[in-house]
Design a protein around this motif. Structure first.
Motif, PDB file in Angstrom:
ATOM      1  N   GLU A 267      -6.982  -0.755   4.124  1.00 42.81           N
ATOM      2  CA  GLU A 267      -6.097   0.137   4.885  1.00 42.81           C
ATOM      3  C   GLU A 267      -6.512   0.167   6.356  1.00 42.81           C
TER       4      GLU A 267
ATOM      5  N   VAL B  78      -1.371  -9.420   1.553  1.00 40.60           N
ATOM      6  CA  VAL B  78      -0.012  -8.919   1.351  1.00 40.60           C
ATOM      7  C   VAL B  78      -0.070  -7.411   1.149  1.00 40.60           C
ATOM      8  N   PHE B  79       0.568  -6.687   2.073  1.00 37.21           N
ATOM      9  CA  PHE B  79       0.660  -5.234   1.974  1.00 37.21           C
ATOM     10  C   PHE B  79       2.084  -4.855   1.581  1.00 37.21           C
ATOM     11  N   PRO B  80       2.249  -3.757   0.851  1.00 37.87           N
ATOM     12  CA  PRO B  80       3.608  -3.335   0.484  1.00 37.87           C
ATOM     13  C   PRO B  80       4.399  -2.968   1.727  1.00 37.87           C
ATOM     14  N   SER B  81       5.674  -3.278   1.715  1.00 36.81           N
ATOM     15  CA  SER B  81       6.518  -2.989   2.876  1.00 36.81           C
ATOM     16  C   SER B  81       6.923  -1.519   2.889  1.00 36.81           C
TER      17      SER B  81
ATOM     18  N   VAL C  51      -3.599  -9.419  -2.448  1.00 33.63           N
ATOM     19  CA  VAL C  51      -2.498  -8.468  -2.568  1.00 33.63           C
ATOM     20  C   VAL C  51      -3.086  -7.063  -2.635  1.00 33.63           C
ATOM     21  N   TYR C  52      -2.670  -6.224  -1.693  1.00 29.40           N
ATOM     22  CA  TYR C  52      -3.127  -4.836  -1.656  1.00 29.40           C
ATOM     23  C   TYR C  52      -2.184  -3.967  -2.484  1.00 29.40           C
TER      24      TYR C  52
ATOM     25  N   ASN D 161     -10.348  -1.242  -1.119  1.00 30.11           N
ATOM     26  CA  ASN D 161      -8.974  -0.864  -0.773  1.00 30.11           C
ATOM     27  C   ASN D 161      -8.943   0.102   0.409  1.00 30.11           C
TER      28      ASN D 161
END
Length: 303
Positions: free
Chosen positions: A271, A300-303, A158-159, A267
């Motif tokens: 990206e 999992v990247f934030p939408s 999870v990012y 991190n």
């Protein structure tokens, strides 16, 4: 069988003895099944130091007959590792797997950065270096080191990542790696090294042969705000502390600072990783789209 005679020495008598033992055990356990045994890593490049692993490729003919054969080979390599005074790391692969899309990295490493110890040499027959194929393969390699810690075994990444162990003196980067029973800096070195290798590939398409080349190529082709981190982890953790945790308070603080910065480096890479996979997904090539789609489900990247 008689003691195997190495085609080429590792350059170290103790490593020669261990390699001969591993070869003899595998030849006895899997008669006629192994194509060749290859030396890789720092012993192959002549850059080994105290604390360096003994790294081997064991290439099986054609492919593993079934999952059970691979499991037996993996178990045997783990048992061999327990008998050696140094950390033994073995990559097991079938010939056919070296020609599959997910075998590109291993095939290039075998072709360009190994020495044949025993058996038949298949390196001339392996595919030549192709930058696009290499980048597509190596850009995913940091994921493997990011998910190595037991704290990240379950589910996708999870990012943005959090520290492995926020309360630990070195944030979890000092935990034991495969085959080792003592804490060390090896996970930190691997994490920074594979991250830097992937970024080098994204910037230049250059193949990275070993740890020293990683630092040199990062300085030459990337030269960003993370260059000093890549350089210091190599110079201090590998060359000065020989993979061990330092004992002096000042050195331990330096190591803690490096571990803390490594999370931001990871991190930063994720990206870049997301941008690359999205570009692959939009490429119009069905194979590249399928691979990118699969990999984007693993982080999992934030939408």
């Amino acid at each position: 069988m008689a003691e195997p005679e190495l085609i080429e020495s590792t350059g170290d008598r103790e490593c020669d003895r261990i390699a001969q033992g591993v070869i003899g055990i595998f030849e006895t356990a899997f008669p006629g099944r192994v194509r060749g045994f290859y030396l890789r890593g720092s012993h192959a490049s002549g850059t080994s130091i105290d604390g360096s692993d003994l790294d081997l490729f064991i290439v099986f003919k054609d492919r593993f007959t079934d999952g059970a054969e691979f499991d037996r080979a993996r178990a045997l390599s783990n048992h061999c590792a327990r008998l050696t005074p140094m950390l033994l790391e073995v990559i097991l692969v079938g010939e056919r797997g070296l020609r599959q899309p997910d075998g590109v990295g291993a095939a290039l490493n075998l072709k360009l950065a190994t020495r044949l110890l025993y058996g038949e040499d298949i390196r001339p027959d392996l595919p030549s270096f192709d930058a696009d194929t290499y980048v597509r393969s190596v850009v995913h390699t940091p994921y493997l080191s990011y998910t190595f810690p037991v704290q990240r075994h379950n589910g996708p990444l999870v990012y943005p990542l959090d520290h492995i162990d926020p309360d630990g003196p070195f944030f979890g980067f000092d935990q034991c790696t495969d085959g080792a029973d003592q804490p060390s800096t090896k996970l930190l070195i691997a994490t920074v090294g594979w991250t830097a290798t992937a970024i080098i590939a994204l910037h230049s398409g250059q193949y990275v042969r070993d740890k020293a080349a990683c630092v040199e190529l990062y300085q030459k082709h990337v030269a960003d705000q993370w260059t000093d981190l890549v350089t210091q982890v190599h110079d201090l953790c590998r060359n000065r502390w020989h993979y061990q945790l330092p004992s002096r308070a000042a050195d331990r603080q330096t190591l803690r600072d490096l571990c803390h910065r490594t999370l931001d480096f990871q991190n930063h890479f994720l990206e870049l990783y997301r941008e690359y996979q999205l570009a692959e997904f939009a490429s119009g090539d069905s194979d590249r789209q399928q691979l990118a789609s699969q990999r984007l489900t693993q982080v999992v990247f934030p939408s």
